[in-house]
Design an enzyme around this catalytic site. Structure first.
Site, mmCIF file in Angstrom:
data_model
loop_
_atom_site.group_PDB
_atom_site.id
_atom_site.type_symbol
_atom_site.label_atom_id
_atom_site.label_comp_id
_atom_site.label_asym_id
_atom_site.label_seq_id
_atom_site.Cartn_x
_atom_site.Cartn_y
_atom_site.Cartn_z
ATOM 1 N N ASP A 142 0.866 -1.163 0.000
ATOM 2 C CA ASP A 142 0.000 0.000 0.000
ATOM 3 C C ASP A 142 0.917 1.231 0.000
ATOM 4 O O ASP A 142 2.128 1.109 0.219
ATOM 5 C CB ASP A 142 -0.886 -0.035 1.247
ATOM 6 N N ASP A 170 -0.227 5.231 0.934
ATOM 7 C CA ASP A 170 -0.487 6.201 2.000
ATOM 8 C C ASP A 170 -0.547 5.511 3.361
ATOM 9 O O ASP A 170 -1.319 4.574 3.565
ATOM 10 C CB ASP A 170 -1.804 6.935 1.747
ATOM 11 N N ASP A 176 -1.465 -0.470 5.996
ATOM 12 C CA ASP A 176 -1.718 0.119 7.315
ATOM 13 C C ASP A 176 -3.188 0.139 7.692
ATOM 14 O O ASP A 176 -3.532 0.682 8.744
ATOM 15 C CB ASP A 176 -1.171 1.552 7.359
#
Length: 226
Positions: free
Chosen positions: A11, A13, A174
């Site tokens: 991922d 961001d 995250d």
């Protein structure tokens, strides 16, 4: 070392780069542009990782599809304006140690790197160029071409591009959406605890509390010694 090809999917961001505050700012600007109540910062952070229109609908379930799409367009405009004013690298700095981990993984000829992100293609390309990461990823999948996470479409495309098996791949993110996407695609998952969602939301196969923990966690999940 194994002679099987490994695929490590990231991922962006909250995993590779910082920048939550700019996402929150752009989303609040987008709602205000349509005379809608600005969502709370915590609520915006909770939907980071989803595609824009899905995030807008989650933040305001009563909006009709046309208004959701319009708010989404306003978000992209606001985010682009922030990026143009700051520059992609300054707007979204790499977390300390991330570049070193990416270089370490890329140095292994049996390891391929990929990206699966809710960012737009334009935003991802600007970030990759701004940080000098061009050519590092075998596959870069964005929200422009796939359903929102946690649909497994982006991971399936990464696997196809890399010619890797799901058993030899790991998704690193995250948010709970990254972990759910990994499960739906049949790949392992590592949740990082420096991003948008708290550790108890991640339900990952492994957790990394520090950037330097990532290579060991990847090795453990894919059958190599830490």
């Amino acid at each position: 070392m194994t002679d099987r090809l490994k695929l490590v999917i990231f991922d962006v961001d909250g995993t590779l780069v910082e920048g939550e505050s700019h996402i929150v700012d752009a989303m609040q600007q987008a709602f205000a542009a349509h005379d809608l109540s600005r969502p709370a910062s915590a609520d915006v952070r909770a939907v980071i990782g989803l595609s824009v229109e899905t995030a807008v609908a989650r933040l305001s379930p009563d909006l009709d599809p046309a208004t959701c799409a319009a708010v989404g367009r306003s978000y992209r405009t606001a985010f682009r304006d922030i990026r143009l004013s700051m520059g992609a690298a300054r707007m979204n700095p790499l977390f300390p140690g991330i570049r070193e981990v990416l270089d370490e993984l890329a140095a292994d000829p049996w390891t391929l790197l990929a990206v699966a992100t809710g960012k737009s293609r334009r935003g991802l390309d600007a970030l990759i160029e701004g940080h000098g990461l061009t050519g590092l990823f075998i596959s870069t999948q964005t929200a422009d071409d796939h359903p929102s996470k946690p649909d497994p479409s982006m991971i399936a495309a990464c696997l196809a591009d890399a010619g890797a098996e799901a058993r030899d791949a790991v998704m690193i993110g995250d948010t709970s959406y990254d972990m759910e996407m990994a499960r739906a695609a049949g790949v392992r998952s590592i949740g990082v605890t420096w991003g948008a969602h708290a550790a108890d939301r991640l339900a990952a196969d492994a957790l990394a509390h520090r950037v330097e923990d990532l290579p060991g966690a990847i090795g453990s999940l894919l059958g190599e010694p830490a």
